[in-house]
Design an enzyme around this catalytic site. Structure first.
Site, PDB file in Angstrom:
ATOM      1  N   HIS A   1       0.834  -1.200   0.000  1.00 23.77           N
ATOM      2  CA  HIS A   1       0.000   0.000   0.000  1.00 23.77           C
ATOM      3  C   HIS A   1       0.874   1.257   0.000  1.00 23.77           C
ATOM      4  O   HIS A   1       2.070   1.200   0.291  1.00 23.77           O
ATOM      5  CB  HIS A   1      -0.923  -0.030   1.218  1.00 23.77           C
ATOM      6  CG  HIS A   1      -2.056  -1.005   1.068  1.00 23.77           C
ATOM      7  ND1 HIS A   1      -3.038  -1.169   2.011  1.00 23.77           N
ATOM      8  CD2 HIS A   1      -2.367  -1.849   0.054  1.00 23.77           C
ATOM      9  CE1 HIS A   1      -3.903  -2.083   1.608  1.00 23.77           C
ATOM     10  NE2 HIS A   1      -3.512  -2.519   0.418  1.00 23.77           N
TER      11      HIS A   1
ATOM     12  N   GLU B   1       1.141   3.869   1.948  1.00 23.41           N
ATOM     13  CA  GLU B   1       1.813   4.266   3.193  1.00 23.41           C
ATOM     14  C   GLU B   1       3.101   3.471   3.396  1.00 23.41           C
ATOM     15  O   GLU B   1       4.134   4.023   3.803  1.00 23.41           O
ATOM     16  CB  GLU B   1       0.898   4.017   4.402  1.00 23.41           C
ATOM     17  CG  GLU B   1      -0.411   4.782   4.404  1.00 23.41           C
ATOM     18  CD  GLU B   1      -1.539   4.033   3.701  1.00 23.41           C
ATOM     19  OE1 GLU B   1      -1.286   3.444   2.624  1.00 23.41           O
ATOM     20  OE2 GLU B   1      -2.665   4.047   4.212  1.00 23.41           O
TER      21      GLU B   1
ATOM     22  N   ALA C   1     -23.942   9.104 -29.532  1.00 18.51           N
ATOM     23  CA  ALA C   1     -23.561  10.178 -30.446  1.00 18.51           C
ATOM     24  C   ALA C   1     -24.737  10.360 -31.381  1.00 18.51           C
ATOM     25  O   ALA C   1     -25.090   9.451 -32.137  1.00 18.51           O
ATOM     26  CB  ALA C   1     -22.312   9.790 -31.227  1.00 18.51           C
TER      27      ALA C   1
ATOM     28  N   ASP D   1     -23.480  -2.527 -36.631  1.00 19.01           N
ATOM     29  CA  ASP D   1     -22.315  -1.635 -36.729  1.00 19.01           C
ATOM     30  C   ASP D   1     -20.983  -2.376 -36.797  1.00 19.01           C
ATOM     31  O   ASP D   1     -19.984  -1.828 -37.252  1.00 19.01           O
ATOM     32  CB  ASP D   1     -22.254  -0.706 -35.508  1.00 19.01           C
ATOM     33  CG  ASP D   1     -23.281   0.416 -35.599  1.00 19.01           C
ATOM     34  OD1 ASP D   1     -24.007   0.452 -36.604  1.00 19.01           O
ATOM     35  OD2 ASP D   1     -23.339   1.234 -34.665  1.00 19.01           O
TER      36      ASP D   1
ATOM     37  N   LEU E   1     -14.749  -1.723 -30.513  1.00 20.24           N
ATOM     38  CA  LEU E   1     -14.897  -1.291 -29.112  1.00 20.24           C
ATOM     39  C   LEU E   1     -13.587  -1.276 -28.340  1.00 20.24           C
ATOM     40  O   LEU E   1     -13.579  -1.267 -27.109  1.00 20.24           O
ATOM     41  CB  LEU E   1     -15.935  -2.147 -28.359  1.00 20.24           C
ATOM     42  CG  LEU E   1     -17.363  -2.063 -28.913  1.00 20.24           C
ATOM     43  CD1 LEU E   1     -18.274  -3.032 -28.143  1.00 20.24           C
ATOM     44  CD2 LEU E   1     -17.906  -0.644 -28.808  1.00 20.24           C
TER      45      LEU E   1
ATOM     46  N   ARG F   1      -8.527   3.234 -28.563  1.00 18.84           N
ATOM     47  CA  ARG F   1      -7.470   3.593 -29.508  1.00 18.84           C
ATOM     48  C   ARG F   1      -7.146   5.083 -29.426  1.00 18.84           C
ATOM     49  O   ARG F   1      -7.990   5.878 -29.014  1.00 18.84           O
ATOM     50  CB  ARG F   1      -7.921   3.263 -30.946  1.00 18.84           C
ATOM     51  CG  ARG F   1      -8.158   1.787 -31.184  1.00 18.84           C
ATOM     52  CD  ARG F   1      -8.646   1.524 -32.607  1.00 18.84           C
ATOM     53  NE  ARG F   1      -9.892   2.203 -32.927  1.00 18.84           N
ATOM     54  CZ  ARG F   1     -11.089   1.665 -32.706  1.00 18.84           C
ATOM     55  NH1 ARG F   1     -11.204   0.472 -32.156  1.00 18.84           N
ATOM     56  NH2 ARG F   1     -12.180   2.340 -33.009  1.00 18.84           N
TER      57      ARG F   1
ATOM     58  N   GLY G   1     -27.142  -0.244 -28.142  1.00 17.20           N
ATOM     59  CA  GLY G   1     -27.905   0.756 -28.860  1.00 17.20           C
ATOM     60  C   GLY G   1     -29.057   1.305 -28.048  1.00 17.20           C
ATOM     61  O   GLY G   1     -29.096   1.175 -26.831  1.00 17.20           O
TER      62      GLY G   1
ATOM     63  N   LEU H   1     -30.781  -1.026 -25.343  1.00 16.11           N
ATOM     64  CA  LEU H   1     -29.988  -1.304 -24.141  1.00 16.11           C
ATOM     65  C   LEU H   1     -29.916  -0.059 -23.250  1.00 16.11           C
ATOM     66  O   LEU H   1     -30.097  -0.137 -22.025  1.00 16.11           O
ATOM     67  CB  LEU H   1     -28.585  -1.761 -24.543  1.00 16.11           C
ATOM     68  CG  LEU H   1     -27.696  -2.254 -23.410  1.00 16.11           C
ATOM     69  CD1 LEU H   1     -28.279  -3.509 -22.775  1.00 16.11           C
ATOM     70  CD2 LEU H   1     -26.278  -2.541 -23.914  1.00 16.11           C
TER      71      LEU H   1
HETATM   72  C1  AOF Z   1      -4.484   1.847   2.367  1.00 14.00           C
HETATM   73  N1  AOF Z   1      -3.502   2.212   1.505  1.00 14.00           N
HETATM   74  O1  AOF Z   1      -2.572   2.221  -0.499  1.00 14.00           O
HETATM   75  C2  AOF Z   1      -4.628   1.125  -0.274  1.00 14.00           C
HETATM   76  C3  AOF Z   1      -5.678   0.782   0.629  1.00 14.00           C
HETATM   77  O2  AOF Z   1      -6.099  -6.529  -0.772  1.00 14.00           O
HETATM   78  P1  AOF Z   1      -5.320  -5.471  -0.084  1.00 14.00           P
HETATM   79  O3  AOF Z   1      -4.589  -5.951   1.128  1.00 14.00           O
HETATM   80  O4  AOF Z   1      -4.380  -4.714  -1.002  1.00 14.00           O
HETATM   81  O5  AOF Z   1      -6.379  -4.418   0.490  1.00 14.00           O
HETATM   82  C4  AOF Z   1      -7.193  -3.695  -0.367  1.00 14.00           C
HETATM   83  C5  AOF Z   1      -8.091  -2.796   0.449  1.00 14.00           C
HETATM   84  O6  AOF Z   1      -7.305  -1.911   1.258  1.00 14.00           O
HETATM   85  C6  AOF Z   1      -8.949  -1.892  -0.439  1.00 14.00           C
HETATM   86  O7  AOF Z   1     -10.195  -2.433  -0.715  1.00 14.00           O
HETATM   87  C7  AOF Z   1      -9.050  -0.631   0.409  1.00 14.00           C
HETATM   88  O8  AOF Z   1     -10.074  -0.733   1.374  1.00 14.00           O
HETATM   89  C8  AOF Z   1      -7.690  -0.572   1.092  1.00 14.00           C
HETATM   90  N2  AOF Z   1      -6.735   0.076   0.185  1.00 14.00           N
HETATM   91  N3  AOF Z   1      -5.578   1.185   1.910  1.00 14.00           N
HETATM   92  O9  AOF Z   1      -4.383   2.111   3.557  1.00 14.00           O
HETATM   93  C9  AOF Z   1      -3.521   1.880   0.218  1.00 14.00           C
HETATM   94  N4  AOF Z   1      -4.652   0.750  -1.579  1.00 14.00           N
HETATM   95 ZN    ZN Z   2      -3.223  -0.262   3.742  1.00 13.21          ZN
END
Ligand code: AOF
Ligand code: ZN
Length: 330
Positions: free
Chosen positions: A45, A47, A148, A194, A198, A201, A265, A268
């Site tokens: 993560h 942090e 569009a 069409d 999808l 690009r 289309g 949907l």
């Molecule tokens: C944080 N810092 O940079 C992120 C967070 O599967 P994991 O362990 O990577 O956890 C994913 C979950 O953690 C995600 O759903 C969200 O709640 C949190 N993400 N939290 O403190 C981070 N990416």
């Molecule tokens: Zn985290």
């Protein structure tokens, strides 16, 4: 926080289905001594990366992070623990983590004696993770519908075959948008008439690095020669033999799809509008009268009001962005 937000959207980020998160570590003298961001699901993560970059300088510092630090052990360990062990004395975050499993980190930090401030630039952080946040809060993907049409509301000329409606700039805009969503959806009729590829690009026609899952919905038998089923290096498109918008979204969510672009289309699009399952309307209006031909949407059983959120000129066309206003019975 702006530095942390900028880290969250660096081009190397491929977090889906995780949120995008950035973090900076600020020393007591106000200097940034560590930067980090979440690069991909399963990797550390934000942090943890920022603390590693700061090393010993993290002690006594302020961690500024775009999402409330998690307190769970998922694919990686809890960020709250990493912040506590690094000796961080203050945490400032933007968006609260809305998930049941990872949320609640702020309270844990306070409990450990760390000063915590939440909600700083929270709106900007939420926009970065708009689809992810939507899935956590509503339990279904974020849905954009795009069409569009000509000034007289038509999406094809007389005869209904493929017609050039918008200009090159709008097509590039849509190509870029496709690369930002997880799935692009069309109905079986649109695919047979069409034959769209999808793919996402750029203006030269080259494939962009991020490609959406291409999906055709409906039970009709389709030729395997259609462009949507060609594997252009990003896997072939798929068919979902289902008509019900809610069930379609459930199936997509099971495939980790958090953001869907529906490109037609008319049937949907109308089905999703009537089901109240549209979060964003992207209406391109091209400066021409086609005079005859099918209109952008199949009939609705009742009128629906739309709130316009932005109007942009894209090349020679106009893009109206909006959201469905709640129906009286919703
Ligand atoms: C944080 N810092 O940079 C992120 C967070 O599967 P994991 O362990 O990577 O956890 C994913 C979950 O953690 C995600 O759903 C969200 O709640 C949190 N993400 N939290 O403190 C981070 N990416
Ligand atoms: Zn985290």
């Amino acid at each position: 926080m702006r530095e942390a937000l900028a880290l969250a959207v660096l081009p190397d980020v491929k977090c889906s289905p995780n949120p995008r998160v950035g973090c900076v570590i600020v020393s007591t003298s106000g200097e940034i001594v560590g930067r980090g961001h979440h690069v991909a699901a399963g990797l550390p993560h934000a942090e943890v990366n920022a603390i590693a970059a700061a090393g010993e300088l993290a002690r006594g510092s302020t961690a500024v992070v775009t999402l409330e630090p998690c307190q769970h052990t998922g694919r990686t360990g809890p960020c709250t623990q990493a912040l506590i062990e690094a000796g961080v004395s203050q945490v400032i975050y933007a968006q609260a983590d809305p998930t049941d499993i990872a949320g609640g980190g702020a309270a844990e930090l306070v409990h450990a004696g760390i000063a915590v401030i939440g909600g700083v630039l929270a709106d900007e952080a939420e926009i970065i993770n708009r689809a992810w946040t939507h899935v956590q809060v509503t339990g279904r993907p974020f849905v954009s519908i795009k069409t569009a049409m000509s000034l007289d509301g038509r999406v094809a000329g007389a005869g209904g075959g493929p017609t050039t409606i918008t200009g090159a700039a709008a097509r590039v805009w849509v190509g870029q948008f496709r690369s930002e969503v997880d799935a692009v959806l069309v109905g079986a009729n649109t695919v047979s008439v069409d034959n769209p590829a999808l793919t996402a690009r750029d203006n030269s026609g080259a494939l962009l690095p991020n490609q959406p899952l291409r999906v055709v919905v409906g039970g009709r038998r389709l030729s395997t020669d259609l462009k949507i089923f060609a594997d252009v290096g990003v896997g072939p498109g798929i068919q979902i033999r289902e008509h019900d918008p809610e069930r379609i979204l459930k199936l997509l969510l099971a495939q980790k799809v958090q953001q869907v672009l529906i490109e037609g289309g008319p049937t949907l699009i109308a089905a999703f509008v009537e089901a109240g399952l549209v979060d964003e309307i992207l209406w391109f209006v091209a400066p021409q009268f086609l005079g005859a031909g099918p209109v952008a949407m199949a009939p609705l059983p009742r009128p629906r009001a739309v709130t316009v959120t932005a109007v942009e000129v894209i090349g020679s066309d106009v893009l109206i962005r909006g959201a469905l206003s709640p129906a009286p019975s919703d």
